[in-house]
Design a protein around this motif. Structure first.
Motif, mmCIF file in Angstrom:
data_model
loop_
_atom_site.group_PDB
_atom_site.id
_atom_site.type_symbol
_atom_site.label_atom_id
_atom_site.label_comp_id
_atom_site.label_asym_id
_atom_site.label_seq_id
_atom_site.Cartn_x
_atom_site.Cartn_y
_atom_site.Cartn_z
ATOM 1 N N PRO A 11 0.817 -1.222 0.000
ATOM 2 C CA PRO A 11 0.000 0.000 0.000
ATOM 3 C C PRO A 11 0.849 1.270 0.000
ATOM 4 O O PRO A 11 1.916 1.323 0.625
ATOM 5 C CB PRO A 11 -0.804 -0.110 1.302
ATOM 6 N N THR A 12 0.333 2.284 -0.678
ATOM 7 C CA THR A 12 1.053 3.544 -0.843
ATOM 8 C C THR A 12 0.420 4.654 -0.019
ATOM 9 O O THR A 12 -0.679 4.508 0.513
ATOM 10 C CB THR A 12 1.060 3.957 -2.327
ATOM 11 N N LYS A 13 1.137 5.791 0.035
ATOM 12 C CA LYS A 13 0.606 6.986 0.685
ATOM 13 C C LYS A 13 -0.587 7.490 -0.110
ATOM 14 O O LYS A 13 -0.711 7.237 -1.299
ATOM 15 C CB LYS A 13 1.680 8.066 0.754
ATOM 16 N N LYS A 14 -1.450 8.248 0.547
ATOM 17 C CA LYS A 14 -2.669 8.779 -0.082
ATOM 18 C C LYS A 14 -2.633 10.300 -0.145
ATOM 19 O O LYS A 14 -1.882 10.945 0.584
ATOM 20 C CB LYS A 14 -3.910 8.327 0.694
ATOM 21 N N GLY A 21 5.390 8.599 -8.189
ATOM 22 C CA GLY A 21 5.742 7.193 -8.070
ATOM 23 C C GLY A 21 5.030 6.464 -6.963
ATOM 24 O O GLY A 21 5.268 5.291 -6.741
ATOM 25 N N SER A 22 4.174 7.178 -6.225
ATOM 26 C CA SER A 22 3.366 6.558 -5.183
ATOM 27 C C SER A 22 4.216 5.790 -4.171
ATOM 28 O O SER A 22 4.215 4.574 -4.127
ATOM 29 C CB SER A 22 2.320 5.618 -5.791
ATOM 30 N N HIS A 23 4.931 6.506 -3.355
ATOM 31 C CA HIS A 23 5.773 5.875 -2.341
ATOM 32 C C HIS A 23 4.938 5.134 -1.302
ATOM 33 O O HIS A 23 3.781 5.451 -1.057
ATOM 34 C CB HIS A 23 6.659 6.926 -1.673
ATOM 35 N N LEU A 24 5.553 4.126 -0.669
ATOM 36 C CA LEU A 24 4.835 3.314 0.322
ATOM 37 C C LEU A 24 4.452 4.118 1.546
ATOM 38 O O LEU A 24 5.191 5.000 1.997
ATOM 39 C CB LEU A 24 5.702 2.137 0.771
ATOM 40 N N SER A 25 3.320 3.763 2.111
ATOM 41 C CA SER A 25 2.887 4.318 3.394
ATOM 42 C C SER A 25 3.577 3.538 4.517
ATOM 43 O O SER A 25 4.161 2.467 4.278
ATOM 44 C CB SER A 25 1.375 4.179 3.536
ATOM 45 N N ALA A 26 3.476 4.043 5.735
ATOM 46 C CA ALA A 26 4.031 3.317 6.887
ATOM 47 C C ALA A 26 3.357 1.950 7.011
ATOM 48 O O ALA A 26 4.019 0.941 7.290
ATOM 49 C CB ALA A 26 3.851 4.138 8.157
ATOM 50 N N HIS A 27 2.042 1.914 6.788
ATOM 51 C CA HIS A 27 1.322 0.631 6.806
ATOM 52 C C HIS A 27 1.855 -0.290 5.719
ATOM 53 O O HIS A 27 2.021 -1.501 5.951
ATOM 54 C CB HIS A 27 -0.178 0.867 6.618
ATOM 55 N N GLY A 28 2.144 0.264 4.538
ATOM 56 C CA GLY A 28 2.684 -0.534 3.440
ATOM 57 C C GLY A 28 4.037 -1.140 3.776
ATOM 58 O O GLY A 28 4.301 -2.305 3.478
ATOM 59 N N VAL A 29 4.892 -0.363 4.420
ATOM 60 C CA VAL A 29 6.208 -0.870 4.825
ATOM 61 C C VAL A 29 6.045 -1.993 5.849
ATOM 62 O O VAL A 29 6.675 -3.053 5.741
ATOM 63 C CB VAL A 29 7.098 0.266 5.378
ATOM 64 N N ALA A 30 5.178 -1.785 6.844
ATOM 65 C CA ALA A 30 4.969 -2.805 7.876
ATOM 66 C C ALA A 30 4.402 -4.091 7.268
ATOM 67 O O ALA A 30 4.844 -5.191 7.616
ATOM 68 C CB ALA A 30 4.030 -2.268 8.955
ATOM 69 N N LEU A 31 3.447 -3.948 6.369
ATOM 70 C CA LEU A 31 2.859 -5.126 5.733
ATOM 71 C C LEU A 31 3.895 -5.842 4.859
ATOM 72 O O LEU A 31 3.982 -7.072 4.880
ATOM 73 C CB LEU A 31 1.638 -4.714 4.904
ATOM 74 N N ALA A 32 4.706 -5.084 4.126
ATOM 75 C CA ALA A 32 5.753 -5.696 3.299
ATOM 76 C C ALA A 32 6.761 -6.450 4.171
ATOM 77 O O ALA A 32 7.211 -7.543 3.804
ATOM 78 C CB ALA A 32 6.461 -4.636 2.460
ATOM 79 N N ARG A 33 7.109 -5.895 5.316
ATOM 80 C CA ARG A 33 8.023 -6.596 6.234
ATOM 81 C C ARG A 33 7.423 -7.916 6.699
ATOM 82 O O ARG A 33 8.100 -8.942 6.737
ATOM 83 C CB ARG A 33 8.346 -5.713 7.436
ATOM 84 N N ALA A 34 6.137 -7.886 7.050
ATOM 85 C CA ALA A 34 5.472 -9.103 7.535
ATOM 86 C C ALA A 34 5.406 -10.166 6.443
ATOM 87 O O ALA A 34 5.704 -11.347 6.688
ATOM 88 C CB ALA A 34 4.072 -8.771 8.034
ATOM 89 N N VAL A 35 5.034 -9.779 5.236
ATOM 90 C CA VAL A 35 4.958 -10.733 4.133
ATOM 91 C C VAL A 35 6.355 -11.233 3.765
ATOM 92 O O VAL A 35 6.573 -12.426 3.573
ATOM 93 C CB VAL A 35 4.246 -10.107 2.917
ATOM 94 N N GLY A 36 7.320 -10.325 3.699
ATOM 95 C CA GLY A 36 8.687 -10.703 3.339
ATOM 96 C C GLY A 36 9.315 -11.681 4.310
ATOM 97 O O GLY A 36 10.107 -12.544 3.915
#
Length: 188
Positions: A11-14, A21-36
């Motif tokens: 997920p990206t910032k809104k 380029g639609s940078h990742l949101s803090a939630h997006g970073v946390a979710l990517a860490r969990a999935v990764g």
């Protein structure tokens, strides 16, 4: 046998925070860490050139080895932006559109070629990762497995949803779709 893991970006910032380029949101970073944390290892990582795709791979814990220009699966007159969310069987519809041989078929073939070259770049027994975009992953997946039971694949890809493809004897032979935990809105 080799494997290819393909994931949609996080997920990206809104709003005005979205930026170029639609940078990742803090939630997006946390979710990517969990999935990764649940994936890998990967012998080779390719993302689209978009910052959100690159940032997703890095947040997942994987260095990006290469980027590729990946055309959009939203083709005016064939598939408008987020059309797939209104289709009762999106992969069946993509198969129908690809069979029609229009520009979407060309886009799907280009993605299939990127995926094929990426998985061929890793040694036998290893896995590669591609981070791409919703609206392009779905038709590419259909193109890789044109004879699969597309009706059984369910919904289009939300953020960090993915597919693991088995690659054997120079072709994709099967796929297992994976859904990410509690992603934000699937359409952004």
């Amino acid at each position: 046998m080799r494997w290819l893991e393909v994931r949609r970006h996080a997920p990206t910032k809104k709003g005005t925070a979205r930026g170029r380029g639609s940078h990742l949101s803090a939630h997006g970073v946390a979710l990517a860490r969990a999935v990764g944390a649940e994936l890998g290892p990967f012998a080779f990582v390719v993302t689209s050139t978009s910052p959100r795709a690159i940032e997703t791979a890095v947040a997942m814990g994987w260095a990006v080895d290469d980027t590729a220009d990946m055309p959009s699966g939203y083709v005016p007159g064939e598939v408008e932006h987020h059309d797939q969310w209104g289709w009762p069987q999106p992969y069946v519809r993509y198969a129908e559109l690809i069979a029609g041989g229009g520009e979407l078929a060309d886009v799907a073939a280009e993605h299939r070629n990127i995926w094929t070259e990426t998985v061929r770049s890793v040694p036998d027994g290893m896995t590669a990762l591609v981070v791409a975009h919703g609206g392009s992953i779905e038709p590419a997946l259909v193109s890789c497995l044109p004879d699969a039971d597309h009706a059984s694949w369910g919904a289009p890809f939300s953020h960090l949803d993915g597919v693991r493809l088995d690659f054997e004897d120079g072709r994709f032979v099967s796929a297992q779709l994976h859904r990410a935990p509690s992603a934000a809105s699937p359409r952004t």
